[in-house]
Every structure is written in C-alpha cells, then in structure tokens.
Scaffold this active site. Sequence first.
Site, PDB file in Angstrom:
ATOM      1  N   ARG A   1      34.861  32.594  48.163  1.00 36.93           N
ATOM      2  CA  ARG A   1      34.010  31.840  47.229  1.00 36.93           C
ATOM      3  C   ARG A   1      32.596  32.384  47.281  1.00 36.93           C
ATOM      4  NH1 ARG A   1      36.553  26.625  45.574  1.00 36.93           N
ATOM      5  NH2 ARG A   1      34.609  26.292  44.483  1.00 36.93           N
TER       6      ARG A   1
ATOM      7  N   ARG B   1      32.161  29.256  51.682  1.00 36.68           N
ATOM      8  CA  ARG B   1      32.370  28.033  52.469  1.00 36.68           C
ATOM      9  C   ARG B   1      33.577  28.133  53.400  1.00 36.68           C
ATOM     10  NH1 ARG B   1      34.325  23.901  47.789  1.00 36.68           N
ATOM     11  NH2 ARG B   1      32.382  24.608  46.861  1.00 36.68           N
TER      12      ARG B   1
ATOM     13  N   GLU C   1      48.852  32.514  36.617  1.00 40.03           N
ATOM     14  CA  GLU C   1      49.232  31.522  37.617  1.00 40.03           C
ATOM     15  C   GLU C   1      48.976  30.151  37.004  1.00 40.03           C
ATOM     16  OE1 GLU C   1      48.275  32.187  41.709  1.00 40.03           O
ATOM     17  OE2 GLU C   1      48.186  30.046  42.143  1.00 40.03           O
TER      18      GLU C   1
ATOM     19  N   THR D   1      37.533  21.802  45.411  1.00 38.53           N
ATOM     20  CA  THR D   1      38.518  22.865  45.286  1.00 38.53           C
ATOM     21  C   THR D   1      38.533  23.301  43.829  1.00 38.53           C
ATOM     22  OG1 THR D   1      40.858  23.428  45.620  1.00 38.53           O
ATOM     23  CG2 THR D   1      40.388  21.178  44.935  1.00 38.53           C
ATOM     24  N   THR D   2      39.349  24.312  43.516  1.00 41.93           N
ATOM     25  CA  THR D   2      39.403  24.808  42.145  1.00 41.93           C
ATOM     26  C   THR D   2      39.991  23.731  41.251  1.00 41.93           C
ATOM     27  OG1 THR D   2      39.835  26.954  43.158  1.00 41.93           O
ATOM     28  CG2 THR D   2      40.097  26.802  40.774  1.00 41.93           C
TER      29      THR D   2
ATOM     30  N   HIS E   1      48.713  25.252  43.531  1.00 45.06           N
ATOM     31  CA  HIS E   1      47.640  24.284  43.727  1.00 45.06           C
ATOM     32  C   HIS E   1      48.218  22.901  43.981  1.00 45.06           C
ATOM     33  CE1 HIS E   1      43.750  22.378  43.749  1.00 45.06           C
ATOM     34  NE2 HIS E   1      43.236  23.578  43.808  1.00 45.06           N
TER      35      HIS E   1
ATOM     36  N   HIS F   1      40.663  33.130  49.150  1.00 41.77           N
ATOM     37  CA  HIS F   1      39.656  32.961  48.101  1.00 41.77           C
ATOM     38  C   HIS F   1      38.280  33.155  48.713  1.00 41.77           C
ATOM     39  CE1 HIS F   1      37.997  30.016  44.764  1.00 41.77           C
ATOM     40  NE2 HIS F   1      37.366  31.174  44.783  1.00 41.77           N
TER      41      HIS F   1
ATOM     42  N   GLY G   1      48.555  26.509  50.085  1.00 43.58           N
ATOM     43  CA  GLY G   1      47.676  26.580  51.242  1.00 43.58           C
ATOM     44  C   GLY G   1      47.420  25.263  51.931  1.00 43.58           C
TER      45      GLY G   1
ATOM     46  N   ASN H   1      48.248  30.632  51.442  1.00 43.10           N
ATOM     47  CA  ASN H   1      46.787  30.642  51.328  1.00 43.10           C
ATOM     48  C   ASN H   1      46.194  30.154  52.655  1.00 43.10           C
ATOM     49  OD1 ASN H   1      44.131  29.570  50.913  1.00 43.10           O
ATOM     50  ND2 ASN H   1      44.444  29.743  48.712  1.00 43.10           N
TER      51      ASN H   1
ATOM     52  N   GLU I   1      41.664  35.972  45.695  1.00 37.71           N
ATOM     53  CA  GLU I   1      41.191  35.030  44.661  1.00 37.71           C
ATOM     54  C   GLU I   1      39.692  35.157  44.529  1.00 37.71           C
ATOM     55  OE1 GLU I   1      42.079  30.918  44.987  1.00 37.71           O
ATOM     56  OE2 GLU I   1      44.196  31.318  45.244  1.00 37.71           O
TER      57      GLU I   1
ATOM     58  N   ASP J   1      42.874  29.876  53.415  1.00 33.41           N
ATOM     59  CA  ASP J   1      41.462  29.463  53.305  1.00 33.41           C
ATOM     60  C   ASP J   1      41.088  28.368  54.304  1.00 33.41           C
ATOM     61  OD1 ASP J   1      41.302  31.144  51.128  1.00 33.41           O
ATOM     62  OD2 ASP J   1      41.171  29.538  49.635  1.00 33.41           O
ATOM     63  N   HIS J   2      41.998  27.392  54.471  1.00 32.54           N
ATOM     64  CA  HIS J   2      41.580  26.211  55.233  1.00 32.54           C
ATOM     65  C   HIS J   2      41.675  26.385  56.745  1.00 32.54           C
ATOM     66  CE1 HIS J   2      40.406  24.384  51.640  1.00 32.54           C
ATOM     67  NE2 HIS J   2      41.610  24.495  51.104  1.00 32.54           N
TER      68      HIS J   2
HETATM   69  N1  PXP Z   1      46.401  29.082  43.588  1.00 35.56           N
HETATM   70  C1  PXP Z   1      45.087  29.139  43.280  1.00 35.56           C
HETATM   71  C2  PXP Z   1      44.677  30.009  42.146  1.00 35.56           C
HETATM   72  C3  PXP Z   1      44.131  28.416  44.017  1.00 35.56           C
HETATM   73  O1  PXP Z   1      42.833  28.476  43.682  1.00 35.56           O
HETATM   74  C4  PXP Z   1      44.555  27.662  45.124  1.00 35.56           C
HETATM   75  C5  PXP Z   1      43.550  26.940  45.962  1.00 35.56           C
HETATM   76  O2  PXP Z   1      42.688  27.836  46.541  1.00 35.56           O
HETATM   77  C6  PXP Z   1      45.930  27.649  45.421  1.00 35.56           C
HETATM   78  C7  PXP Z   1      46.826  28.343  44.628  1.00 35.56           C
HETATM   79  C8  PXP Z   1      46.463  26.899  46.592  1.00 35.56           C
HETATM   80  O3  PXP Z   1      46.220  25.542  46.450  1.00 35.56           O
HETATM   81  P1  PXP Z   1      46.460  24.582  47.680  1.00 35.56           P
HETATM   82  O4  PXP Z   1      45.536  25.019  48.775  1.00 35.56           O
HETATM   83  O5  PXP Z   1      46.153  23.239  47.135  1.00 35.56           O
HETATM   84  O6  PXP Z   1      47.907  24.737  48.071  1.00 35.56           O
END
Ligand code: PXP
Length: 248
Positions: A49, A53, A155, A104-105, A198, A47, A220, A11, A74, A13-14
């Site tokens: 959003r 963000r 998931e 976060t989610t 996650h 993801h 991620g 992932n 996502e 995203d960050h």
């Molecule tokens: N799976 C899902 C469905 C998520 O929403 C996220 C966070 O965006 C992750 C996995 C990855 O989580 P993390 O960034 O904490 O590893």
Amino acid sequence: MSDRELRLGVNIDHVATVRNARGSAYPDPLRAARIAEEAGADGITAHLREDRRHISDADIDGLMEVLTVPLNFEMAATEEMQAIALRHTPHAVCIVPEKREEKTTEGGLEVAKDENRLAHFIAPLRDAGCRVSIFIAADQRQVEAANRIGAQVIELHTGAYCDLHAEGRFDERDEELKRLQDMAAFAHACGLEVHAGHGLTFETVGPVAAIPEVRELNIGHFIIGEAIFRGLEPAIREMRAIMDAARA
Ligand code: PXP
C-alpha cells in the site's frame, strides 16, 4: 505456475499487520509465505500500500528472492507502484483501488471511468511480462472496460457477497452470488481469465470455488486469523479442501 484447475493464492498482508503493530521484526511474512508454499498455496499475494501499513518494500524484495511459487503483487495505479513492479517484474500484478482512510480495499476499480489512463498504465507492465489483473465488482461495464484496456485477468470482488452472508441477508447474498456467476461466465466468454477474492471464509468460499470459470482465489484475512487457532498450515489445508470439495 501451478496448472491446477482452481488455484489458491494466499495473501500474507496481515502477518505484516501484526508485525507492524509492535514495530518488531516478527511475525515474518516471508516465513508465512514459505509455510503457505508447503501447505499447497499455488501463489502468494501481497499488497504494497501507498502508506506501507502492512507489507513493506523490503518484504517485496524478500518475497521476490525466496518464493518458489508466483508472486501476485497487488498495487494501486500510481507511478510509484508501477516503477516498483517494473523493477521486480513479478509473475502477476493486480491493480486495486486504494484510499488512505479505508480499512481494506472497499470496492472494485472504476475502470470504465478511467479507461485511457489505465490502458496506458498497464501497457508497460504487460510488455515487461507481468500478467495484469484488474480488481472489479461483478458489473458488466467494468468487465467490458477491463477487456478493452488490455488486461489478461479480472479478479471479481467477493466482499459484498461475504458481507451479506455475515449479516444474514441471504436473499441478497444469493443475488450477489448470481452476479458473480454471470460476470465470471461473461468475462470468460470475452477471453479474460477470471479470479475472485476478498472476505472469503470457510463458510463462504464453497459457492465461489464452484463457479466453473474461476481459476484462482486470493484469500488472506480469514486464513491468517484462523492460523491463530489452528496454525497456518492446517488453516490453508482446510481452505484448499473446501475449495476442492466445492469444485468436485
Ligand atoms: N484480492 C484482492 C484484490 C484484495 O485486495 C484482497 C485484500 O487485500 C484480497 C483478495 C484478499 O482479501 P481477504 O484478505 O479479505 O481475504
């Protein structure tokens, strides 16, 4: 798609979070995705959003263009996101709950309470050829509901297990791990493909990777953080090595 027994979705995203902190053009999530591919990621997760963000619409356009591994898109169950997914038809979509004020989610999707709407929501995505995954807590009601609405994948949310580990509440952590194991087995028996993710770190990934029914982990935040210290490619290779060792 990779036919590895346990796939790793990275992932990114960050990377976008850091870019957006300055409103600059770097660091570029697409560059991170390409490095992740080279480091052996089986897929890239992003993801989009509602508040944009981190990942932007342009990032999704770019990922669809350059990726050689599947994109796991996502998204929240909104009409806007459904239209974007149908325009791109990524390999996979993962439906997640989304609250504007959350960092976060936070939890899994409440599928059981929103079954009719979600069944209608995912049908066109499935018809368009996307593999539909539903992000849920390790709760039998949610697994059953995800199955009934026609998702191909669940998931399992590993956030609670990871938080309990970080807080040193090991008995409760082990109970949550047991729930993840039981629900992975239950979902698999229902004919669902099982993923998890996650909050996973080098310390917590092993027991989840060892669950035999789990086919994919999406990771991620920890990987991107660790990349600051050792580089993105070594961080991903180390995660992969721990996953493989746990699976063996
Ligand atoms: N799976 C899902 C469905 C998520 O929403 C996220 C966070 O965006 C992750 C996995 C990855 O989580 P993390 O960034 O904490 O590893």
